[in-house]
Structures are given as C-alpha cells and as structure tokens.
Design an enzyme around this catalytic site. Structure first.
Site, PDB file in Angstrom:
ATOM      1  N   ASP A  45      -9.351 -59.893  10.141  1.00 15.42           N
ATOM      2  CA  ASP A  45     -10.015 -60.172  11.398  1.00 15.42           C
ATOM      3  C   ASP A  45     -10.890 -61.418  11.277  1.00 15.42           C
ATOM      4  O   ASP A  45     -11.125 -61.936  10.177  1.00 15.42           O
ATOM      5  CB  ASP A  45     -10.895 -58.988  11.814  1.00 15.42           C
ATOM      6  CG  ASP A  45     -10.077 -57.765  12.202  1.00 15.42           C
ATOM      7  OD1 ASP A  45      -8.896 -57.942  12.554  1.00 15.42           O
ATOM      8  OD2 ASP A  45     -10.619 -56.648  12.146  1.00 15.42           O
ATOM      9  N   TYR A  49      -8.952 -53.276  -0.097  1.00  5.78           N
ATOM     10  CA  TYR A  49     -10.122 -53.844   0.558  1.00  5.78           C
ATOM     11  C   TYR A  49     -11.378 -53.238  -0.065  1.00  5.78           C
ATOM     12  O   TYR A  49     -11.373 -52.081  -0.510  1.00  5.78           O
ATOM     13  CB  TYR A  49     -10.135 -53.518   2.051  1.00  5.78           C
ATOM     14  CG  TYR A  49      -9.177 -54.306   2.905  1.00  5.78           C
ATOM     15  CD1 TYR A  49      -9.601 -55.424   3.618  1.00  5.78           C
ATOM     16  CD2 TYR A  49      -7.848 -53.923   3.032  1.00  5.78           C
ATOM     17  CE1 TYR A  49      -8.727 -56.141   4.426  1.00  5.78           C
ATOM     18  CE2 TYR A  49      -6.961 -54.623   3.830  1.00  5.78           C
ATOM     19  CZ  TYR A  49      -7.409 -55.734   4.529  1.00  5.78           C
ATOM     20  OH  TYR A  49      -6.535 -56.439   5.333  1.00  5.78           O
TER      21      TYR A  49
END
Length: 544
Positions: free
Chosen positions: A166, A225
């Site tokens: 993002d 992540y």
C-alpha cells in the site's frame, strides 16, 4: 498484504490475480499513427506511390500470393521479416532515420528494497502517480536495461511484482520480474548502474536469470511481513474515557475483581495531560504475561480462515476471503531510546487489503483482556467493523520462492553454472548485510523518529479510547460479538467509528512538524471522512 488461498485446493496453490495475468498483446495490436506521423513519408508509403504511378493495380490473388510468400513455415513471418516490414521513418532529405540497436532480452527476477514514504504504493499506475515500480522502471530505461522501444509501456516487458504494498508501506525485500537486457555495451555492472539512476530510498540488491515462464506473483509461494509497535498500546484505556465507559457497561454483570483488566497504571493519574500521560506510557514496560497473551491470540490466525472482517468490500461467501497463514511470531520486546517496541512477523501464503486490521485485533484484544474466542467470532458470517493500525509500523520483509528454488536445484544438478540453461536460486540471504543496513537507515530510524517526535501511535490509540459507540463492543470479557456491534447492510449505524487518513501516512517531514501535530490532534475529534469504496477489480489490484 494480499492474495487468495482457495480452501478446496492445496495450501501451496494460489488463485490468479487478473491484473498480473494479462498477457502482453501489444505486438498484436495495430500501430496507430499520430497526427505528427502522418506527413512523414515512409518506405512502405513510397513503394505504394511508385506502384500507383506505374499504373498497375494489385489483384486479390496477387495480394494473397504475396502474403503467402512473405510468411515462413506455418504461415508465420520470422522476426527478421517482421522487423523488415516495420515502417522505416525517413528524414526530410528522404534518408532512413537509423534505429537504436536491438539487444536480446532475458527473463529476470530483480531483488529490491525500498522505503515507501512519499510513494503511492508499489504498483505502477496509469495516471503516472509516483510509485516504486514507476521509478524503478524509469531507472531501468535510463540504464539501458529496457529499450526505448519498450519505455512507454511496462507490459511490453511483462513487468510483474511478487507482493503489492500500500501507499507508504516499506519493503526490505520485494521482487519484480520482467524481460530485461542484461548485456549492455559499456556497462560492466548493471546493478550499480541502475542504482545510480535510483533515489537512495530504493535499492536494487541484485538480479538472477529465471525460466522464461517465470512470473513474480504467480510463482511466489508466500510473503513475510513485520509490524512494529510501541508496547504502551497494551495499556488499558484511561478510566472515564468514552471507550472505557461503554466497555464497562457491556461488562456490567461481571464483578470488578473478576474483570480481566488492571488499571494500576492510571491510579492517581486522572488529571494528567496528554503529554504527561505519553511520557509515563513510554516509561512503562510490558509484562511477560501480556507477551504470552499476544502469542496465544496470534496462534488463532494460523491456518486457513475466512478473513472477510479483516478487509473491505468483501462478502462472507466470497471464496477469496479464505487465506492461509503459515506462522505468526511475536518477538521479545526491545527498548529504543525511551520507548519499548515489539515486532510481529506474519508469514502467510497471501494477504488481503488492510492486513493492519489483523494487528489491531491482536493489540486491542490484549489490552482489553478479550479472550481469543473473539478471533474465531470474527471469522463468522456476521459483519463487524475492525479498525486499522497505523501504516507506519508495517514492513514487507520478503517474498518466498521455495517451490521454484526446489525445481531449479533438480534442474541445476545436471548442469554447470556456465551452462546456458543453469538458473541461480532466488536468495535474499546473500544480501542480508546490505538489507539490514538499509532497514536501520531508511525504515527503522524513520519509524522511531516519527513516533518520538509526533507520538503517532499514541494519537491512534486515543482515537480508540475517545470512541463511545457500539462498533467495538466485541472487545468484551467474553469475546462474543453482541448484536449491537453487528453491521447490517442497508441499515444506518448510529455513531460509527471514523478512521482518519493521517494514520495511513508514513511520510512525516520534520519541517512539517506543526502541521502533523494539528492533524494528529484533529484525529481525536469526531470529524467525518469519506469511507473507502472499492469494486472487485480494484480489490484484486490492491491485494498481493
């Protein structure tokens, strides 16, 4: 984080992303001549004019025979014939304008890292907004790794990424695949040349030749992540705050000595200012019991589950909600400066848009003493609202390619490294020292500086604590979702929780300190901001 795991298939299989699967059909499309091109004579138009002056007209049979003769075996033209048939632009003097030399392209995997602050995400955008891929592609063109003929459209070289991030999200490791010119006259080190053309916050670690069918997203097995946050987020809400009041009412039938919260931190501190409270929060240290609670909660994410409440725009019945989480690891806390931090490593086959919602439930359930049942409830059919943690703490560690590497080991066992068919493994580990230095300088340092200077995480948790509506009532001592917290489609909710865009930002320049402070202070006020709306196509493009 994003991508799809099909519950009816093996966990190692991935569903396709329609955007990345688009095949480059640019060679099949007719070439459009612009107004600027029209007056310019070409070799083909000159030949047509000569034919017309001669007075002869080509018949249909002649045209057919001519086309047949111009094609090679199977009725297809060879690459040399296609190149020869392309229009050759002529100068004003009628001389052919020389073309740039053509160099062979090879399918490659590029290993890179970047600080996402100031960028509109990873994936290149048609409106030319500043993205990581856009800057990388321009650098490849300048370095000569992508020819000028292909410089106008990345799909011509099959550009694809292993993981989409993002806006503002960082990556210590990501991978891009494309057809690239690897032998450029006059350039001995193509990696160094590309890095010269890149800004310092984007680094190309290296590249490897891959099989011709290699596609970064489709071949990727899983992604890792990490999310970093200050441990003081685990302190219960201040007594008297909006969230404390509605939570206490929800837990009203439970005796005070049985409640799962301890307000020892707030004893005698009811009148403290925000600045005084934050200074005390930073000096606070998490207990081993709370660390274990985090780990117990995180274990409920592992396996395949329906994550429809952890994203936006997805119905419960949508099979793409089912994602496979391989492992969630909670680190031991570490103190930097005055603040204690914890990192959470998510290793999943794929992730949905706004994976930060997963982090929010971990943190909020732990600080409110909500049992792990709440996570199972959120996998259920009923829709509820889950807030997002700030973008600042999110980092893509690296994509994983175990299956591809295993196949290459088998193929390479019969080859020598100098053989044309030999393909090196995809390995970020060989660049570990460079990656760690980059993370310290461009990612961790920025993260801690923003928190130390602006108190961004504290501002976020204050938006939780000032909220006095029903949306978060599932964070109760039983872990059951009450009817008051359920979202009914088409029914207006009273006092819905409003998320603030400032927490989707990771770029907080020091010179804009006063402006950032105002935005963070305003975030605590009940000001409406338009909610995100995505159609299915947009969701597919934003997940990966």
């Amino acid at each position: 984080m994003s991508e799809v795991a099909d519950p009816s298939s093996n966990s190692n299989k991935r569903a396709p992303d329609s955007l990345d699967e688009e095949i480059d059909n640019s060679a099949k499309r007719p070439r459009l001549i612009s107004d600027e091109d029209k007056p310019m004579k070409t070799a083909s138009t000159s030949a047509a004019e000569d034919l017309a002056m001669d007075g002869s007209q080509p018949t249909e049979s002649n045209k057919h025979d001519s086309r047949k003769k111009s094609r090679g075996r199977g009725g297809r033209r060879s690459r040399n014939e296609e190149d020869a048939s392309r229009e050759v632009k002529l100068s004003e003097d009628g001389e052919p304008i020389p073309k740039a030399p053509r160099y062979p392209k090879r399918q490659c995997a590029l290993l890179l890292g970047f600080c996402g602050s100031g960028y509109s995400g990873m994936q290149i955008q048609p409106d030319h907004t500043r993205t990581i891929e856009g800057v990388l592609f321009n650098a490849l063109v300048k370095a000569g790794a992508v020819s000028q003929d292909n410089a106008d459209n990345p799909t011509k070289v099959g550009l694809a990424r292993a993981a989409r991030t993002d806006a503002g999200v960082h990556a210590a490791g990501n991978l891009v695949s494309l057809k690239m010119i690897v032998t450029i006259p006059g350039i001995k080190d193509i990696v160094a040349k590309v890095n010269e053309e890149l800004p310092p916050e984007i680094r190309l670690w290296g590249y490897v030749r891959t099989q011709n069918s290699f596609n970064a997203r489709l071949v990727c097995d899983s992604r890792k992540y990490t999310y970093f946050f200050p441990t003081y987020l685990l302190i219960p809400p201040k007594p008297g705050s909006g969230f404390h009041r509605v939570w206490s009412e929800q837990a009203g039938n439970i005796a005070d000595d049985k409640l799962p919260l301890s307000y020892e931190f707030w004893n005698g501190q009811d009148s403290g200012t925000k600045e005084e409270d934050l200074a005390r929060k930073r000096a606070w240290r998490v207990s081993p019991g709370q660390i274990q609670t985090l780990r117990t909660l995180a274990a409920r994410y592992e396996g395949t589950h329906n994550f429809h409440n952890f994203t936006v725009g997805r119905e419960f019945a949508d099979r793409s909600n089912n994602r496979y989480m391989k492992k969630i690891e909670i680190s031991d806390p570490v103190v930097y400066g005055e603040t204690e931090w914890i990192s959470v490593l998510f290793h999943g086959q794929s992730f949905m848009l706004h994976q930060r919602k997963m982090m929010a439930i971990l943190v909020l359930a732990c600080r409110m003493g909500t049992p792990m049942r709440v996570i199972s409830e959120l996998y259920g059919q009923r829709d509820v609202f889950v807030p997002k943690m700030p973008s600042l703490g999110l980092l893509l560690e690296e994509p994983q390619f175990e299956s591809y590497n295993e196949r290459m080991v088998v193929i390479n066992s019969k080859l020598q490294p100098t053989d044309p068919e030999f393909r090196p493994l995809i390995d970020f580990e060989q660049y570990r020292s460079q990656i760690n230095e980059f993370k310290d300088e461009f990612i961790y340092k920025n993260m801690r500086e923003v928190e130390d200077r602006d108190g961004l995480f504290d501002a976020w948790v204050r938006t939780i604590d000032t909220y006095a509506g029903n949306d978060l009532l599932y964070l109760n001592p039983t872990g059951a979702v009450p009817d008051a917290a359920v979202i009914v489609k088409g029914t207006r909710r009273e006092n819905p929780f409003r998320e603030k865009r400032v927490f989707d930002t990771t770029s907080f320049p020091a010179q804009g300190d006063a402006d950032i402070k105002k935005k963070l202070e305003a975030a605590e006020e009940d000001v409406d901001e338009a909610e995100e709306v995505f159609d299915k196509r947009q969701l597919e493009e934003t997940e990966g």
